[in-house]
Design a protein around this motif. Structure first.
Motif, PDB file in Angstrom:
ATOM      1  N   TRP A  29       0.759  -1.347  -0.042  1.00 56.02           N
ATOM      2  CA  TRP A  29      -0.042   0.026   0.069  1.00 56.02           C
ATOM      3  C   TRP A  29       0.832   1.081   0.020  1.00 56.02           C
ATOM      4  O   TRP A  29       0.548   2.244  -0.358  1.00 56.02           O
ATOM      5  N   GLU A  30       1.881   1.184   0.426  1.00 57.68           N
ATOM      6  CA  GLU A  30       3.096   2.510   0.601  1.00 57.68           C
ATOM      7  C   GLU A  30       3.736   2.362  -0.777  1.00 57.68           C
ATOM      8  O   GLU A  30       4.355   3.730  -1.132  1.00 57.68           O
ATOM      9  N   HIS A  31       4.131   1.422  -1.365  1.00 59.36           N
ATOM     10  CA  HIS A  31       5.038   1.392  -2.544  1.00 59.36           C
ATOM     11  C   HIS A  31       4.505   1.065  -3.971  1.00 59.36           C
ATOM     12  O   HIS A  31       5.110   1.340  -4.834  1.00 59.36           O
ATOM     13  N   VAL A  32       3.383   0.669  -4.014  1.00 59.79           N
ATOM     14  CA  VAL A  32       2.576   0.478  -5.400  1.00 59.79           C
ATOM     15  C   VAL A  32       1.268   1.299  -5.433  1.00 59.79           C
ATOM     16  O   VAL A  32       0.695   1.469  -4.488  1.00 59.79           O
ATOM     17  N   GLY A  44      14.616   4.307  -5.137  1.00 56.55           N
ATOM     18  CA  GLY A  44      15.786   3.493  -5.722  1.00 56.55           C
ATOM     19  C   GLY A  44      15.663   2.892  -7.012  1.00 56.55           C
ATOM     20  O   GLY A  44      16.286   3.170  -8.082  1.00 56.55           O
ATOM     21  N   VAL A  45      14.522   1.974  -7.133  1.00 55.53           N
ATOM     22  CA  VAL A  45      14.065   1.407  -8.206  1.00 55.53           C
ATOM     23  C   VAL A  45      12.661   1.614  -8.557  1.00 55.53           C
ATOM     24  O   VAL A  45      11.782   1.507  -7.656  1.00 55.53           O
ATOM     25  N   VAL A  46      12.157   2.093  -9.579  1.00 56.11           N
ATOM     26  CA  VAL A  46      10.808   2.241  -9.908  1.00 56.11           C
ATOM     27  C   VAL A  46      10.375   1.203 -11.336  1.00 56.11           C
ATOM     28  O   VAL A  46      11.296   1.109 -11.940  1.00 56.11           O
ATOM     29  N   ALA A  47       9.328   0.698 -11.083  1.00 62.10           N
ATOM     30  CA  ALA A  47       8.642  -0.352 -12.130  1.00 62.10           C
ATOM     31  C   ALA A  47       7.502   0.391 -12.363  1.00 62.10           C
ATOM     32  O   ALA A  47       6.675   0.671 -11.824  1.00 62.10           O
ATOM     33  N   ALA A  74       6.523   9.562 -13.679  1.00 61.14           N
ATOM     34  CA  ALA A  74       7.027   8.096 -13.374  1.00 61.14           C
ATOM     35  C   ALA A  74       8.585   7.999 -13.496  1.00 61.14           C
ATOM     36  O   ALA A  74       9.198   7.553 -12.480  1.00 61.14           O
ATOM     37  N   VAL A  75       9.088   8.772 -14.494  1.00 61.53           N
ATOM     38  CA  VAL A  75      10.411   8.592 -14.820  1.00 61.53           C
ATOM     39  C   VAL A  75      11.445   9.127 -13.640  1.00 61.53           C
ATOM     40  O   VAL A  75      12.455   8.695 -13.072  1.00 61.53           O
ATOM     41  N   THR A  76      10.806  10.233 -13.067  1.00 65.43           N
ATOM     42  CA  THR A  76      11.674  11.097 -12.238  1.00 65.43           C
ATOM     43  C   THR A  76      11.505  10.598 -10.679  1.00 65.43           C
ATOM     44  O   THR A  76      12.304  11.148 -10.052  1.00 65.43           O
ATOM     45  N   ARG A  77      10.807   9.743 -10.496  1.00 69.30           N
ATOM     46  CA  ARG A  77      10.749   9.012  -9.148  1.00 69.30           C
ATOM     47  C   ARG A  77      11.950   7.980  -8.805  1.00 69.30           C
ATOM     48  O   ARG A  77      12.406   7.928  -7.762  1.00 69.30           O
ATOM     49  N   ALA A  78      12.612   7.659  -9.933  1.00 69.79           N
ATOM     50  CA  ALA A  78      13.508   6.586  -9.757  1.00 69.79           C
ATOM     51  C   ALA A  78      14.927   7.217  -9.667  1.00 69.79           C
ATOM     52  O   ALA A  78      15.352   8.154 -10.402  1.00 69.79           O
ATOM     53  N   LYS A  79      15.595   6.849  -8.373  1.00 70.64           N
ATOM     54  CA  LYS A  79      16.848   7.205  -8.114  1.00 70.64           C
ATOM     55  C   LYS A  79      18.014   6.622  -8.872  1.00 70.64           C
ATOM     56  O   LYS A  79      19.076   7.160  -9.476  1.00 70.64           O
ATOM     57  N   ALA A  80      17.880   5.363  -9.184  1.00 69.12           N
ATOM     58  CA  ALA A  80      18.763   4.579  -9.842  1.00 69.12           C
ATOM     59  C   ALA A  80      18.393   3.661 -11.064  1.00 69.12           C
ATOM     60  O   ALA A  80      19.127   3.713 -11.911  1.00 69.12           O
ATOM     61  N   SER A  81      17.328   2.979 -10.922  1.00 66.19           N
ATOM     62  CA  SER A  81      16.922   2.058 -12.185  1.00 66.19           C
ATOM     63  C   SER A  81      15.376   2.512 -12.457  1.00 66.19           C
ATOM     64  O   SER A  81      14.465   2.470 -11.527  1.00 66.19           O
ATOM     65  N   TYR A  83      12.422   0.506 -14.788  1.00 71.23           N
ATOM     66  CA  TYR A  83      12.056  -0.630 -15.455  1.00 71.23           C
ATOM     67  C   TYR A  83      10.399  -0.202 -15.958  1.00 71.23           C
ATOM     68  O   TYR A  83       9.760   0.010 -15.399  1.00 71.23           O
ATOM     69  N   VAL A  84      10.441  -0.357 -17.300  1.00 71.22           N
ATOM     70  CA  VAL A  84       9.036   0.100 -17.925  1.00 71.22           C
ATOM     71  C   VAL A  84       8.503  -1.294 -18.409  1.00 71.22           C
ATOM     72  O   VAL A  84       9.423  -2.106 -19.275  1.00 71.22           O
TER      73      VAL A  84
END
Length: 114
Positions: A29-32, A44-47, A74-81, A83-84
C-alpha cells in the motif's frame, strides 16, 4: 487503478516480500500506486507498469500519452533504475511514449530467444 490493485494482489500472493519486510500488506500500500499517488516521492528502483495491453485500448494509451506529466512523474521518481513494463509495440507510438521509447534499450526482453 486496476493495474495497481492487481499488482498489489500478485505481489502479496507470490509471498516475495515474506522475510524482507515486516508487513507485506502495508508495504504494497505504501510502495505500489498510480503515477498520481507516487508524485512527490522517490525510490531507488521504479517499475513503471503500463496497462491497456489490448490492441483495442487505443483511447487509453492516447489519453496517457497526451499528458507528458504522467511520463515525467513516473521516470523522475527513480533514483537508480527504471523498469518499463508493457507492450512496447502498442505503447511506443502513444504520444509522449514515443520519446520514452527512444531512450529505452532495444530488445529489453529478458530471456528472449536470440
Amino acid at each position: 487503478m486496476i493495474v495497481q490493485d492487481n499488482l498489489r494482489q500478485e505481489i502479496l500472493k507470490s509471498r516475495v516480500l515474506d522475510g524482507w519486510v515486516d508487513s507485506p500488506n502495508a508495504w504494497v500500500w505504501e510502495h505500489v500506486g498510480t503515477v498520481h499517488t507516487v508524485q512527490g516521492r522517490e525510490a531507488g528502483v521504479v517499475a513503471f507498469v503500463l496497462g491497456a495491453q489490448l490492441f483495442s485500448q487505443n483511447g487509453a494509451r492516447a489519453w496517457a500519452g497526451g499528458r507528458p506529466n504522467l511520463v515525467n512523474v513516473a521516470v523522475t521518481r527513480a533514483k537508480a533504475s527504471l523498469y518499463v513494463i508493457g507492450n512496447r509495440q502498442l505503447w511506443k507510438s502513444a504520444g509522449v511514449f514515443a520519446v520514452l521509447n527512444r531512450y529505452l534499450p532495444d530488445g529489453g526482453n529478458l530471456g528472449s530467444p536470440e
